[in-house]
Enzyme design. Structure first.
Site, PDB file in Angstrom:
ATOM      1  N   MET A 156      19.756 -26.954 -15.845  1.00  0.00           N
ATOM      2  CA  MET A 156      18.533 -27.597 -16.324  1.00  0.00           C
ATOM      3  C   MET A 156      17.558 -27.736 -15.144  1.00  0.00           C
ATOM      4  SD  MET A 156      19.381 -27.974 -19.543  1.00  0.00           S
ATOM      5  CE  MET A 156      18.024 -28.854 -20.266  1.00  0.00           C
ATOM      6  N   CYS A 201       0.777  -1.205   0.000  1.00  0.00           N
ATOM      7  CA  CYS A 201       0.000   0.000   0.000  1.00  0.00           C
ATOM      8  C   CYS A 201       0.820   1.271   0.000  1.00  0.00           C
ATOM      9  CB  CYS A 201      -0.807   0.001   1.267  1.00  0.00           C
ATOM     10  SG  CYS A 201      -0.177  -1.169   2.443  1.00  0.00           S
ATOM     11  N   ASN A 250       3.299  -0.635   5.238  1.00  0.00           N
ATOM     12  CA  ASN A 250       3.507  -0.886   3.819  1.00  0.00           C
ATOM     13  C   ASN A 250       4.624  -1.895   3.738  1.00  0.00           C
ATOM     14  OD1 ASN A 250       4.118  -0.919   1.151  1.00  0.00           O
ATOM     15  ND2 ASN A 250       4.839   1.198   1.051  1.00  0.00           N
ATOM     16  N   GLY A 251       4.275  -3.085   3.288  1.00  0.00           N
ATOM     17  CA  GLY A 251       5.299  -4.112   3.197  1.00  0.00           C
ATOM     18  C   GLY A 251       4.743  -5.451   3.611  1.00  0.00           C
ATOM     19  N   LYS A 280      14.897 -21.563  -9.669  1.00  0.00           N
ATOM     20  CA  LYS A 280      15.554 -20.868  -8.563  1.00  0.00           C
ATOM     21  C   LYS A 280      14.732 -19.677  -8.124  1.00  0.00           C
ATOM     22  CE  LYS A 280      18.461 -18.793 -12.103  1.00  0.00           C
ATOM     23  NZ  LYS A 280      19.741 -18.322 -12.519  1.00  0.00           N
ATOM     24  N   GLU A 323      16.209 -13.293 -20.135  1.00  0.00           N
ATOM     25  CA  GLU A 323      16.557 -12.021 -19.518  1.00  0.00           C
ATOM     26  C   GLU A 323      17.824 -11.391 -20.067  1.00  0.00           C
ATOM     27  OE1 GLU A 323      17.841 -13.869 -15.284  1.00  0.00           O
ATOM     28  OE2 GLU A 323      18.049 -11.725 -15.514  1.00  0.00           O
TER      29      GLU A 323
END
Lengths: 1502, 481
Positions: free
Chosen positions: A492, A23, A248-249, A957, A911
């Site tokens: 893999m 929030c 918040n968190g 991972k 990525e």
């Protein structure tokens, strides 16, 4: 609150326990402490400006929650009640959410009144709070409670003591809450504060509660909160603020904290509460969120006599270890002492707090939430998640600042001032001689006398076998821990069988999967951010939390939670007046068979309790008695069983739990043991084995060091510590102590009775084996060590988990399946594919994966195959996995892309970026991934995508970042990734712009700006609660969500991550489908799944469980020739797939046709199944769980307890509810500021030229510049426009991501301030932020931009006239920036560009920085010693070239911002230059030198 | 493991062969191990594959990557431990196995590059013997159970060793004068010197296995009686009924089954060079290739061993005939892609010897139509065979071939029938003893090796012996004492 409990209970796989929220928070206060309606009005205005941080559900007008906490508006209340009120402070007001139904309400009112009287106070009267619900959402209205305020007058005994009265009101509330049940919720009951909140959108709050608009409604402070919940059935009560905080968190360690609080209750005593204390128990109200739980404990701590700052410092301590000389000693002592009382509540937290007298906010040690404040000259203070939530004219600004990691921001209203953090902390820390108490009473384990280790009484080989050791442990795991200093890295995915289907008597650890942080909380980087991490352990009894005495520090501290064998003897024999250890045997007689284990567990529990009663405070659970006749209980079962028994018993905190076991040897083992309550572990067989290996000559140390036994043990222990930190950081947890007992695991395949009794509170959603099977498996392992009297124990079994072995664990990819598939695709052989599919489906999958336990259940008649949609339509749903260029060779990456483009499916860049040459031909990847490293993420990259995928986690991972070894970064890869060839690359564990769900919403918004035509996807990994996260993703406006299985592949990852974290996609996908349907969100978002999909059968099951689309990673690679070498991380792939070695790349023999053939075969198999089910299209299949049933003939002996019906549960839904994605998300870009800019600059965009514009800007204008840059990049790629073609001058407080993706040719100059993520992904533009001309404050002393500035910037310039927050220029790979001060972690993971800091820096500067250069003006002289993380960088002399570049940047800065700092430096250049530290990455220096040498040789040669 | 990038650094170097012209004058093994240093390089080439196809391709499931790595690390004693774990007799397989592991090696994707697994295997066990690491492992305790094993070939010996080490009393019945079966009497010394068989048998004897030589079960002993005396009976009698060639003239002298010739040659070599058998061998039938024109029918290993012997006897000329067409020189990927055993041209060691010394040739797609001669064979009539079964002669291609010794090396059809018949055991459709999980149709009777699976490789025989032993163990464990 019958009407308000709209939230469903656990249904199918959905469980409300896993809801998250996050929030925006705001605080407005007047230092004068004069109540004033303006403060309330301003706070409400601020709240509206935080609206973009909250969320709405499927019903657009129903918010997730908004609220305000104020001081009791005494004058207002007096005016509106029809009864007399005593003096301010002598009465309390309770804000009661009550049922509509009058009778029920009357009963509850009576209960409250009775309780008030019973507690010696008086009820003054009631007031119905007037509300106007015309403008709130349908859902909110339907669940709206009737809201009444009860007024309670202080009884005679409490009138004089305001604190006692406040405490009494708390007691009353707790008593009423316990008695009333869920029908009543009391938002606040206090003589000081009052909370108005509800299931509202920020702007609705004022209209809903008419009180808030009343001019008489006055307070000197207000705390507001706008909530973003992952679900759409938020209840009224889960809105913030709570009684003392708005948060918040996320608290990552919540389950442990709650368990420990419960365990602590039996020791609680308080003089202040006296006889009242038992009435308030349990302290933590069940069913609350993490924030509510935190609030519960904070409330108790403060009411029991501690100040609010004191309580907060206990619960959220800043990182204090290893900071000698930096922290005042008394503060270090305070934290150390209090660590004996309570474990940290760990997690990314910005907590705004108040008790009506002080108000403030704090950040956790990592500082992962934003907080900015402004102090007005007239004494008004505004603090919030963003700067600019209230406009303050520049000339009225006294100070601009930000919350810093671990720091308290505190306003003392009674004193009328802001109390600086050091002063607050000094006051608290010097109340008592905490440090001395700690030093005098705490025993350092390391100081205890040494003892000798016990000798083994059984042959080592027998014990290794009995404890389940395999050759892999000896040949792979232990050597890596010693040589590499960490657990082995593999590659893999995990294609082995689930523990619950394994015949190999897997260790109990294997049934547990690690959970991890995704979206709602960030994982941490334990290496680069080691300053916040700690593995220290403690032992001993805890004392009453509500008192402080020297005895509280009677604890033993250990530097490491792993003890070597001789150290355990030290512990076992400890005896003084404080410590006493008792050893409990955790073995049972083999003769008793499987039944004996349960009895033995019960005995252990009884013995533990008896030992505690007898005064022992260290319990050692030991399986040293293992022998031919005695079988060890799985040690995790023993630890968790005793732990939970003692928690239930209320005696848990009277002793520390130590495990002495031969079983644990892997990181996952240690992590689970600690996670279930063990403080200290002695893995004695592991240590003996290390010695054996060394003595056999098998094992050498790092760099071929010849080891002795002690040194080997030391190395192994060190590596366990390192890997443990990595494991806990995946969950965002920083200290092993708070991980202890936190139970951050999900079980797969354990039945309810095992879970409830021994692993209480752990998710285990498909049932599974019971204690009998676990005992049988323990006996089977024991029998390996003691096969029969005449047989010598044999060698160790193969294991076969990490690499296939014939007699090891089953792998779905094995020589048969790989060989058949390759034959099928190479020779286009349908027969071979059919054989492959049969082998894979019936042999491999049936005995390895959950989907193997499901059968199709045709309802209608089959139809002829011709009537089923063509394979060409089906393959459009397929995509290949996100495998980066860099991890894969260029040839493979392009082969996959060409094949998918040919098919109309999608390939994924992964990525690592993409070669710009490919953007516009058939080698382009339709899906462009945006991961935490942001490699190659330029505006041009983004604008050329059909889909932008935000990778939150990766199946292999989850919770970790990636690493590309330097050997795989050749010239080409370096070019694409904007990095230096030869230098390894790190992607951070978290996206540094996503620490929370509303941050994700922001990134989605930013990406939409960058490419409004692309659909946005979010990639998640299956774990318990992923469905609620997916719902949050849908609410955050994503078009697409991917639920990856735990078994996905990787180019490099620690083995424990590949094998021990995340859940099968079957569970996560089904949970997602069910949760989205329950929330009415399914229709607007595509759902995709992946994870070891390989056949048409897999595809059909995925569709039935809810997937619109399917992703394939390993299978298409195998089609192109991958043979599961599992050497991707070594760059030695012998078939040229996962390597950049040019020699090996030549060996690649795959073609797009191979991939096309594969998908063709899969689609044809799908068609066959569709026909057999009587369906014509995939659309008809999605979500049709009635077409599946648990396999009738599960012939596996362990599978009988598995119950897959929760996967097949269909929530009750209105008829016709779509089960798949049928409509688009709401458009969000319509009101973007950029449209105006684009309109005005259209001619320049289209034809070139120059234009200068001006515009006001506010914090609600987010990602300003993104759309504009998109327009430019679409036309001109990364070339952009000529420099300064479009110049825009802004005035005001810019919203998040100001100047995001800014393209070349655009220059933004902002007079004012900007928020987090300024210059995100800067792509060539120029960004200037400076104070307005009329600002009166000193620019270089004030905060002008937020956290995570220039994240992932690839090119361009940035000049900031003032101080930046945390993580300035994180992952910068090309931008050149000047700033006048930065917070912690500056230049983290930087790989390119230049950064000049003309002022103070925070800690941990240059962590993980492998490229680029930073110049830091170090006038104090402590930069290198205190601020710099020198792990991979060095300070260099500035040479001529450097001087020129530095001077030019500073001149530019001076010119663009008018900076007086720059002026001063330039004016006195010769004196100033030596004060600059040039930060140079070592690797970058090495590569530069190598190049220079090579160039030199060329010169010589020529 | 191995060495990172070792496979790029070092080339494959298979075991060296002694020059044919030299080796055909003696009976010593023709393969020469490379020095340890080179073997370590070969071990370094192993990539420790995530899916070790070699290990998958090995019938025994030998832990090839494990011991390759140990050799690379110079840890030979650990290597033999690892090797013995799956393989009782690596000195047999290291010499005699055709090495499907190497065909399946991931490096063999590029044909001809596989790790020299077989050579490493042999080196490990040879070194282990040299160092004295191979010692008897008698059981710690006796179970009191008794098992009879018929046949002392590799299957029978493997079963015997496994069962004995588990503490059972094991008696092996062998009808020949020495143990070892075909390894002893079929395979020539120049492939495996018989001393190696002898010393392995010595190990078994030292572990307590009882060996009864010269006892022909079914003839000298009623197998049913064994069932009374023993708790289990294991038949490891091989697949000894040879495939015959039913063409006119087959009855002529000078036409023999290959195994008869090989038995005779092996007995002759043993008589000359040792080791001497404990019992006297039966009188020789006098099959000799010396100075003859020899035709070997059949292109397999048995045929090759006939050629090798014939050369060493001094045959004038040797023709080897193979009925199937000449396979391609390289792996035919469409038929037998990696990692399958490739059906490709392999010139046997013996044919190399024959060719290099200009004493013989190999011919493909040849079918025999009849033999000619008067009393003794003088000619063969052959024709080109059709490329597919049943390989009928193509009209107009007939020709004649001189031959005064013809050896039929066309494989074996099934085991001898007497024992199975007398015990009333069921047979499978191919005529082998039916026993899907090693237990036959008769309680307490087990079968393994070629007698169960049909003629096959030594590795399979050892594997069968080991697995059969496990089946016997389960049977024994279930017996009420």
């Amino acid at each position: 609150m019958t009407k308000t409990t709209q939230q469903p209970g656990a249904v199918g796989l959905y469980d409300p326990r896993y809801e998250h929220d996050a929030c925006g928070i705001g605080v407005v206060a007047r230092l004068s402490n004069e109540p004033d309606h303006d403060v309330v009005a301003l706070a409400l205005e601020a709240l509206e400006h935080l609206e973009h941080r909250g969320a709405a559900g499927a019903d657009k007008k129903t918010g997730d929650g908004a609220g305000i906490l104020v001081q009791i508006p005494d004058a207002f209340l007096r005016a509106v009640v029809d009864f007399e009120l005593p003096a301010r402070g002598s009465y309390g007001v309770g804000m009661c959410f009550m049922p509509d139904e009058a009778d029920e309400r009357a009963q509850l009112a009576a209960l409250i009144e009775r309780t008030v009287l019973a507690e010696g106070q008086e009820v003054l009267g009631w007031r119905e709070v007037p509300v106007d619900d015309t403008n709130i959402g349908v859902t909110a209205r339907a669940s709206r409670p009737t809201i009444h305020q009860v007024f309670i007058g202080a009884g005679p005994a409490h009138r004089a003591d305001a604190d006692a009265f406040e405490r009494k009101l708390y007691v009353i509330r707790r008593v009423v809450e316990s008695a009333a049940g869920p029908g009543l919720y009391i938002a606040s009951l206090s003589s000081r504060t009052l909370v108005y909140k509800g299931m509202l959108i920020s702007h609705q709050l004022k209209g809903f509660y008419r009180d808030l608009a009343d001019k008489r409604f006055a307070s000197a402070m207000a705390l507001v909160h706008s909530r973003f919940s992952t679900n759409t059935f938020p209840s009224w009560e889960l809105a913030h603020p709570y009684r003392m905080i708005a948060h918040n968190g996320e608290i990552n360690t919540l389950r442990g904290n709650v368990n420990w609080m419960r365990a602590r209750e039996s020791t609680l005593r308080s003089e202040l509460f006296g006889e009242d204390l038992p009435k308030v128990l349990p302290v933590v109200r069940p069913g609350g969120s993490d924030s509510a739980n935190f609030d519960n404990v904070l409330e108790l701590l403060t009411l029991a006599g501690r100040s609010l700052p004191h309580a907060l410092m206990m619960m959220i301590p800043e990182a204090y270890m290893n900071r000698d000389g930096e922290l005042p000693p008394e503060l270090g002592g305070f934290y150390a002492y209090h660590s004996c009382l309570i474990e940290p509540w760990d997690g990314p937290a910005a907590v705004a707090f108040t008790d009506g007298r002080v108000i403030g906010a704090t950040l956790d040690r990592n500082g992962l939430r934003p907080g900015r404040f402004v102090v007005r000259k007239d004494g008004l203070v505004v603090l919030g998640s963003e700067a600019g939530i209230l406009p303050v004219p520049p000339e009225e600004v006294e100070q601009l600042g930000r919350l810093a990691p671990g720091k308290l921001f505190l306003i003392d209203l009674e004193q009328g001032r802001i109390v600086p953090d050091p002063e607050v902390k000094r006051t608290v820390a010097t109340q008592k001689p905490y440090g001395r108490w700690y030093d005098e009473n705490t025993i350092r384990f390391e100081d205890l006398p040494h003892r000798k280790a016990r000798a083994l009484r059984e042959p080592l080989r027998s014990l290794q076998l009995a404890f389940g050791y395999s050759r892999e442990d000896i040949a792979k795991v232990l050597p890596s821990m010693i040589i590499e200093g960490e657990e082995p890295v593999g590659s893999m995915g995990n294609d082995t069988t689930l523990a619950v289907l394994s015949d190999g008597a897997p260790a109990l650890f294997g049934y547990f999967k690690q959970l991890f942080a995704q979206v709602t909380n960030p994982p941490i980087d334990p290496i680069r951010e080691s300053i916040v991490m700690s593995i220290a352990a403690g032992l001993g009894a805890e004392h009453n939390l509500l008192e402080e005495t020297p005895e509280h520090a009677h604890q033993m501290t250990l530097e490491h939670p792993i003890l070597r064998n001789h150290e355990l003897e030290t512990l076992r024999n400890v005896s003084d007046d404080v410590f006493s250890a008792h050893t409990i045997d955790i073995t049972w007689p083999a003769a008793e068979g499987p039944d004996g284990m349960e009895a033995a567990l019960a005995r252990c529990c009884r013995e533990a309790r008896a030992a505690i009663d007898a005064g022992s405070n260290i319990l050692i659970l030991s399986d040293r008695a293992t022998s031919p006749d005695r079988v060890p209980i799985p040690c995790l079962l023993a630890v968790a069983g005793v732990h939970h028994h003692l928690v239930r018993d209320g005696t848990r905190l009277r002793a520390g739990l130590v495990l002495e076991s031969g079983e644990p040897r892997e990181i996952h083992h240690f992590a689970t043991l600690i996670g279930y309550g063990a403080s200290v572990i002695n893995p004695y067989i592991m240590f003996e084995t290390v010695c054996e290996l060394i003595e056999e000559g098998w094992l050498r140390g790092p760099d071929d060091e010849v080891l002795d036994c002690m040194r080997g043990q030391e190395l192994v222990r060190k590596s366990i510590g390192k890997s443990l930190l990595k494991t806990i950081s995946k969950m965002g947890i920083s200290t092993v102590q708070s991980y202890c007992g936190a139970q951050i695991f999900e079980a797969v395949g354990l039945n309810r009775s095992v879970i409830d009794r021994y692993f209480t509170g752990t998710a285990s959603r498909i049932g599974g084996v019971g204690l009998d099977v676990l005992a049988t498996e323990a006996l089977a392992r024991h029998a390996r060590g003691y096969p029969s009297p005449q047989l010598r124990p044999s060698r160790l079994p193969a294991g076969g988990r990490y690499a296939w072995r014939r007699d090891g664990e089953r792998h779905m990819w094995n020589p048969d399946t790989i060989g058949l598939l390759q034959h099928a695709v190479r020779y286009d052989s349908a027969a071979s594919y059919a054989e492959f599919a049969t082998t894979a489906n019936e042999d491999a999958t049936r005995r390895a994966a959950l989907r193997g336990l499901l059968d199709f259940r045709p309802i209608g008649d089959p139809i002829p195959l011709e009537q089923v949609e063509g394979w060409q339509a089906i393959v459009k749903r397929f995509s290949t996995g996100a495998m980066s260029l860099g991890s894969l060779s260029r040839e493979v990456h392009e082969t996959l892309a060409v094949a998918m483009n040919e098919l109309g499916g999608r390939s994924n860049t992964g990525e690592g970026g993409e070669d710009p040459e490919r953007f516009r031909d058939n080698r382009r990847s339709a899906i462009k991934q945006v991961a935490s490293g942001r490699f190659g993420v330029t505006i041009e990259y983004l604008v050329n995508a059909d889909e932008l995928q935000i990778k939150m986690a990766q199946g292999a991972k989850p919770g970790e970042g990636g690493q590309l070894p330097g050997t795989k970064v050749d010239e080409y890869i370096g070019m694409i990734r904007h990095s230096t060839p030869g230098v390894g690359l790190i992607s951070p564990p978290p996206h540094h712009d996503i620490y929370s769900i509303e941050d994700l919403k922001q990134l989605i918004y930013d990406l939409r700006c960058a490419n409004p035509r692309a659909r946005i996807s979010v990639k998640l990994v299956s774990e318990v609660g992923v469905g609620t996260v997916a719902a949050g993703v849908a609410k955050a406006n994503s078009d697409h969500v991917l639920i990856s299985g735990h078994d996905g592949g990787t180019g490099a990852s620690p083995l424990s991550s590949i094998f021990s974290s995340g859940l099968p996609w079957e569970i996560g996908l089904a949970e997602t489908q069910q949760t989205l349907l329950l929330n009415d969100l399914r229709s607007r978002i595509y759902v995709q799944t992946d994870g070891q999909l390989k056949t048409g059968r897999d595809v059909v099951i995925a569709a039935i469980l809810g997937a619109d689309e399917m992703g394939f990673g390993t299978a298409p690679l195998i089609a192109t020739g991958c043979i599961m070498m599992r050497a991707c991380h070594l760059n030695t792939c012998p078939v040229g797939i996962a390597t950049q070695d040019p020699v090996l790349r030549k060996r690649f023999a795959g073609t797009p046709e191979h991939v096309i053939n594969f998908f063709h075969f899969v689609a044809e198999e799908v068609r066959g199944i569709l026909a057999s089910l009587g369906l014509r299209t995939m659309d008809e299949l999605i979500g049709r769980t009635d077409l599946l049933e648990p396999a009738r003939a599960i012939d596996h002996w362990k599978a009988s307890g598995i119950d897959l019906t929760p996967l097949l549960t269909m929530p009750e839904l209105p008829a016709g509810t779509p089960l798949r994605r049928v409509c688009a998300q709401e458009p969000v870009l319509d009101d973007a500021l950029d449209w105006t800019l684009i309109d005005e600059a259209r001619e320049v965009i289209e034809k070139g030229g120059h234009i200068q514009l001006t515009s006001p800007v506010r914090n609600v204008n987010r990602c300003v510049g993104g759309l504009l840059s998109s327009e430019i990049a679409r036309r001109y790629g990364s070339d952009g426009l000529d420099e300064d073609s479009i110049e825009v001058n802004f005035l005001g407080s810019a919203g998040q991501s100001f100047g995001g993706w800014l393209a070349k040719g655009v220059t933004f100059t902002l007079a004012g301030e900007a928020n987090d993520y300024t210059g995100k992904g800067l792509s060539g533009g120029t960004l200037v932020v400076r104070p307005p001309a009329d600002a009166a404050y000193v620019a270089e002393e004030n905060v002008i931009i937020g956290n995570t500035v220039l994240y992932g910037a690839t090119d361009g310039y940035a000049f900031f006239r003032g101080i930046a927050g945390e993580r300035f220029a994180v992952r910068n790979s090309g931008a050149r920036a000047v700033v006048e001060g930065v917070g912690d972690h500056g230049c983290e993971y930087m790989t390119g560009g230049r950064v000049v800091v003309l002022g103070p820096t925070g800690r941990n500067f240059a962590a993980g920085m492998s490229g680029g250069v930073a110049y830091v003006l170090d006038e104090i002289g402590d930069f290198a010693s205190r601020r710099l993380n020198g792990a991979i960088v060095s300070i260099e002399e500035i040479d001529c070239e450097g001087e020129a570049e530095l001077r030019e940047l500073i001149e530019q800065h001076c010119l663009r911002t008018g900076s007086s700092v720059a002026r001063r430096v330039l004016d006195d250049w010769d004196a100033m230059l030596p004060r600059f530290a040039k930060v140079m990455p070592n690797d970058y220096r090495r590569v530069l030198n190598e190049r220079a040498a090579a160039a030199g040789m060329l010169v010589e040669a020529s | 493991m191995g060495e990172l990038r070792g496979f790029l650094r070092y080339d494959r170097r298979a075991a060296a062969e002694r020059p044919p012209a030299e080796r055909i004058h003696d009976f010593q093994e023709f393969l020469v191990m490379r020095p340890d240093e080179e073997l370590r390089e070969q071990g370094a080439r192993c990539m420790d594959c995530g899916v070790p196809f070699c290990h998958g391709g090995c019938p025994l499931g030998n832990l090839i990557p494990d011991w390759n790595h140990l050799v690379y690390r110079d840890l030979w004693q650990m290597a033999i431990g690892s090797l013995h774990e799956t393989n009782n007799f690596p000195e047999f397989t290291g010499r005699l196995c055709p090495a499907p592991c190497e065909a399946a090696c991931v490096l063999e994707i590029r044909e001809g590059e596989s790790v020299t697994i077989k050579q490493i295997e042999q080196a490990i066990i040879d070194r282990a013997y040299d160092e004295g690491w191979v010692v008897p492992q008698p059981p710690a305790l006796e179970t009191g159970r008794r098992v009879a094993i018929v046949g002392s070939g590799p299957a029978g010996l493997a079963a015997a060793q496994q069962l004995r080490r588990a503490g059972h009393a094991v008696v092996v019945f062998e009808r020949d004068e020495a143990p070892g079966g075909l390894i002893r009497f079929g395979v020539p010394d120049f492939k495996i010197e018989k001393q190696l068989v002898e010393r392995r048998v010595d190990q078994l004897l030292a572990e307590g296995v009882e060996l009864r030589l010269g006892v022909d079960v079914g003839k000298d002993v009623d197998p049913a009686e064994l069932l009374d005396e023993f708790d289990a009976l294991v038949l490891a009698i091989g697949s000894r009924v040879p495939r015959d060639l039913e063409v006119p003239g087959r009855e002529l002298d000078g036409i023999h089954f290959a195994m008869d010739y090989l038995y005779e040659r092996n007995r002759a070599v043993a008589a000359e060079l040792g080791p001497r058998p404990q019992l006297d061998p039966p009188p020789a039938a006098g099959i000799s290739a010396a100075g003859r024109k020899v035709v070997v029918i059949g292109g397999g290993d048995t045929g090759a061993d006939c050629i090798g012997n014939a050369l060493r006897e001094g045959a004038e000329w040797i023709t080897q005939l193979e009925i199937v067409p000449e396979p391609s020189e390289h792996r035919p990927d469409e038929l037998t892609p990696w990692p399958h055993w490739p059906l490709k041209l392999r010139i046997s060691y013996a044919m190399k010897e024959a060719r290099e010394t200009r004493h013989g040739e190999l011919d493909f797609s040849v079918v025999t139509t009849r033999f000619g001669g008067n009393g003794a064979v003088r000619t063969m009539h052959i024709a080109q065979a059709a490329p597919d079964p049943p390989f009928a002669p193509l009209p107009g291609t007939e020709r004649e071939l001189e031959a005064d010794l013809v050896l039929l090396a066309m494989g074996f059809v099934h085991p001898e029938r007497q024992i199975a018949a007398s015990l009333g055991l069921e047979l499978d459709p191919r005529g082998n003893v039916a026993a899907p999980a090693y237990a036959t149709s008769r309680e307490g009777v087990f079968v393994c090796g070629d007698a169960r699976r049909g003629q096959s490789l030594i590795v399979w025989a050892i594997n069968e012996g080991r697995e059969c032993a496990q089946a016997v163990e389960r049977h024994l464990a279930a017996l009420v004492s």
